[in-house]
Design a protein around this motif. Structure first.
Motif, PDB file in Angstrom:
ATOM      1  N   THR A  74       0.848  -1.201   0.000  1.00 14.73           N
ATOM      2  CA  THR A  74       0.000   0.000   0.000  1.00 14.73           C
ATOM      3  C   THR A  74       0.880   1.246   0.000  1.00 14.73           C
ATOM      4  O   THR A  74       2.017   1.222   0.495  1.00 14.73           O
ATOM      5  N   SER A  98       1.130  -3.802   4.181  1.00 16.86           N
ATOM      6  CA  SER A  98       0.334  -2.595   4.406  1.00 16.86           C
ATOM      7  C   SER A  98       0.773  -1.910   5.688  1.00 16.86           C
ATOM      8  O   SER A  98       1.457  -2.501   6.523  1.00 16.86           O
ATOM      9  N   LEU A 110      -7.758  -0.783   9.313  1.00 18.08           N
ATOM     10  CA  LEU A 110      -7.319  -0.318   7.997  1.00 18.08           C
ATOM     11  C   LEU A 110      -8.449   0.451   7.328  1.00 18.08           C
ATOM     12  O   LEU A 110      -9.615   0.058   7.429  1.00 18.08           O
ATOM     13  N   THR A 115      -4.503   3.141  -0.232  1.00 15.73           N
ATOM     14  CA  THR A 115      -4.569   1.947   0.602  1.00 15.73           C
ATOM     15  C   THR A 115      -5.700   1.017   0.161  1.00 15.73           C
ATOM     16  O   THR A 115      -6.728   0.901   0.826  1.00 15.73           O
ATOM     17  N   SER A 134      -4.645  -6.353   1.837  1.00 14.30           N
ATOM     18  CA  SER A 134      -4.718  -7.110   3.085  1.00 14.30           C
ATOM     19  C   SER A 134      -5.684  -8.289   2.978  1.00 14.30           C
ATOM     20  O   SER A 134      -5.980  -8.940   3.968  1.00 14.30           O
TER      21      SER A 134
END
Lengths: 216, 480
Positions: free
Chosen positions: A90, A119, A133, A139, A144
């Motif tokens: 990310t 990440s 998150l 992102t 993930s």
């Protein structure tokens, strides 16, 4: 009558009150109050608590003094596990010197073929050993989710006590909610075949956390 | 009520009789019960490590749910406004058929040929998979338990562990058939490999489906958000990858704030599986934002009544607090004697014994409120303190009030009332009965087979008195 009107009519009849705007004002006031329920008393330091909870949920945790040391640690972890040195990453953590440690990272959304996802996190929750998150252009949520191995970098300074504290931080720093908030607590799991727990159901099979900042 | 047409709850006794003789099912249930009970007990006990008290949390959770229900019209208005403001569409469905029509319409508008599903009990209420298949859209269940049940052409037998009734051998046979490979002999050591196999097959479905369908554990009014709690990550997949996401939830699922959600999360996973938190807790608001690489371009909420609004202001309103954790069935001796399918509709266990008659018609589920030992295990573990046995009693009373009990029962009770109201007659009848039973027992103190109600003595003897009534024994003792 539309389904909406019909259902709301039934609801109003069941609720049996008429002063809608006064009740609406009370509801708004209640929301503005942001009242919390019973809060936990967390004995240990937040980072210590976070680490032990995360480990109890089958994540592995490595503690480093500086974030700059993360790429070398990740390279060691990936080599030891035989997971390969290629990763999707990310944007928030792409700026570290990954190539210097022998990794090939690509800052983009993950695809099915990606084996490793790296990440950061918005913050982490000590009470339950959970990562928070946020989805966003920098992102993507897939990083993930799709790879078998998820590595997350967590700054000790970004560990808060509870989910309520995480929401408070989000409101303070971002205001609105992103499309997706994902609270992640360890690798995905299932118990649907004879109640036997298996790690790696649909999401990552393993979650490795790099905790940087002060030493917990 | 449209829900009634799919309910088999009127055949409860026949189905129950079949299930208690199903040795495979009984083994599966006996294996699962101590796990369910033990995990929850451990999870609840662990609250004290953080100086949290179960009863205080319960009160907080109960209050949150009651706050919403007593002003549900207001909270629905707030949720709808804010969900729309965040870019989602909000549709309403009176019943299951309307859910199906909405989902099929949305699917057609977006050229959907395949929909991946995260667990949604409301889609079971609506029999959505049948409606999708009939419209040429392939529904793929992605919760591993739901996937197994879908391959078997069955319905879930538990709301948290849908395939709890399936053995490893059953699963192997289903996987071999669906995945086109020979059947192998499997032991519990092979379970990770089997889960892996399902992961690989379902991953391809996640990547190719144009629509994701999920329920929501809660709707958060403050932000117009759907909260989704899963362990497998399938909830994240179906809400991240497809271009369309449809959320199907009951109108009662609202909680006011993120803080209230956090409070409920301290009890929901613990009550369900004993976990302090589920692996994935996702809060989904609106649609894909500018610059986002993932997330649905279209998010549709379907807010469903299907009998819920009628419970507001009724003697059964408490039931709407339910957060579907499954603790009531996990602690129910009736559930663990029968499994979930005997209950005949979507919700098994004590929750089903209350919801099924209320949502499909009291006259269509006469046995369910009686499927209780009155032990109140369910009531004592419920995280939102729903008085389940009391609600079942109320349903029984309503059956009597509406003349829905069999004539033999009403006649018997009337006869009993007549006799019990006349002390002399009562004593005379009791004397006759005591003598008769003692004669049947031939002085042995118990009856092997009781001809008037053979079911009672099928698995045990009926103990009887020495031929004297209580009144006679009491009088004799007083004289002595």
């Amino acid at each position: 009558m539309s389904a909406r009107d019909e259902i709301l009519k039934r609801v109003r009849a069941g609720v049996g009150k008429d002063d809608f705007s006064a009740r609406r004002a009370l509801a708004e006031a209640y929301m503005a109050e942001r009242k919390r329920g019973p809060q936990p008393t967390l004995g240990a330091e937040l980072a210590v608590r976070f680490k032990s909870k995360a480990e109890s949920l089958s994540s592995s945790v490595e503690v480093l003094p500086e974030r700059a040391e993360a790429p070398a640690a990740v390279a060691r972890y990936l080599t030891a596990g035989g997971f390969g040195l290629q990763a999707v990453i990310t944007g928030d953590v792409a700026g570290l010197d990954w190539t210097g440690s022998g990794l090939t990272v690509a800052a983009r959304p993950a695809v099915d073929a990606d084996k490793v996802g790296i990440s950061g996190c918005f913050c982490a929750v000590a009470e339950t050993g959970t990562l928070m998150l946020l989805s966003g252009p920098e992102t993507p949520a897939t990083v993930s989710l799709l790879p078998e191995t998820h590595i997350a970098l967590v700054e000790v300074s970004r560990i808060v006590a509870t989910m309520e504290d995480a929401f408070a931080l989000l409101r303070a720093e971002r205001g609105d909610l992103p499309r997706a908030i994902n609270f992640i607590s360890g690798p995905s799991r299932t118990g649907d075949i004879e109640q036997t727990i298996v790690l790696g159901a649909h999401g990552p099979c393993r979650v490795h956390l790099i905790l940087t900042g002060t030493n917990p | 009520m449209s829900a009634a047409k799919h309910s088999q709850a009127m055949h409860f006794q026949a189905r129950a009789g079949k299930e208690v003789r199903n040795a495979v099912l009984q083994r599966a249930l006996q294996k699962a019960k101590p796990l369910f009970v033990g995990k929850r007990a451990k999870g609840i006990a662990a609250l004290s490590e953080d100086k949290l008290e179960f009863e205080a949390l319960r009160t907080a959770c109960e209050d949150i749910r009651n706050r919403v229900l007593t002003d549900l019209d207001v909270w629905l208005a707030i949720f709808e406004e804010r969900a729309r403001a965040s870019g989602a569409e909000v549709l309403w469905a009176r019943d299951g058929d309307e859910i199906c029509r909405h989902v099929v319409d949305v699917a057609r508008q977006h050229g959907v040929t395949k929909a991946t599903k995260s667990k949604s009990m409301l889609s079971e209420e609506a029999r959505l998979n049948e409606a999708l298949a009939a419209a040429g859209i392939r529904p793929v269940e992605t919760d591993l338990g739901e996937y197994i049940v879908q391959l078997a052409g069955e319905t879930p037998s538990h709301i948290i562990a849908p395939a709890v009734h399936k053995t490893i051998g059953d699963v192997e046979a289903l996987f071999a058939k669906e995945h086109g490979r020979p059947v192998e002999t499997r032991t519990s050591a092979d379970i990770p490999a089997m889960a892996r196999e399902a992961r690989e097959v379902l991953r391809q479905h996640f990547l190719s489906a144009e629509m994701g369908i999920s329920g929501a554990n809660f709707l958060i009014a403050e932000t117009g958000t759907a909260a989704l709690v899963t362990n497998e990550g399938n909830g994240r997949m179906v809400t991240t990858l497809p271009k369309v996401h449809v959320v199907i939830t009951g109108i009662e699922k609202i909680v006011p704030t993120l803080e209230d959600f956090a409070t409920l999360m301290r009890l929901l996973p613990r009550s369900a599986t004993g976990q302090s938190i589920s692996n994935y807790v996702s809060l989904l608001t609106g649609t894909k934002q500018p610059g986002d690489s993932d997330g649905p371009e279209k998010t549709v909420f379907i807010l469903v009544d299907n009998g819920r609004a009628n419970l507001l202001g009724s003697a059964y309103q408490d039931m709407l607090r339910c957060i579907r954790c499954g603790a009531c069935m996990n602690h129910c001796p009736v559930y663990f004697s029968l499994g979930g399918h005997a209950y005949g509709w979507v919700y098994p266990g004590p929750m089903g014994s209350v919801l099924t008659p209320l949502y499909t018609g009291i006259e269509n589920a006469l046995d369910l409120p009686h499927a209780s030992t009155g032990c109140n295990q369910c009531g004592s573990v419920c995280p939102v303190r729903i008085p389940l046995p009391k609600l079942m009693h109320r349903l029984r009373e309503e059956q009597v009030e509406r003349g829905l009990r069999p004539w033999s029962e009403s006649f018997g009770l009337k006869a009993w009332a007549l006799v019990a109201g006349k002390p002399a007659l009562y004593r005379w009848v009791m004397r006759r009965a005591a003598r008769y039973l003692n004669w049947l027992a031939d002085g042995s103190g118990s009856i092997r087979i009781f001809g008037l109600a053979p079911g009672w003595t099928a698995g045990r003897d009926l103990p009887v008195s020495s031929g004297k009534t209580f009144h006679e024994l009491y009088a004799a003792r007083k004289r002595a």
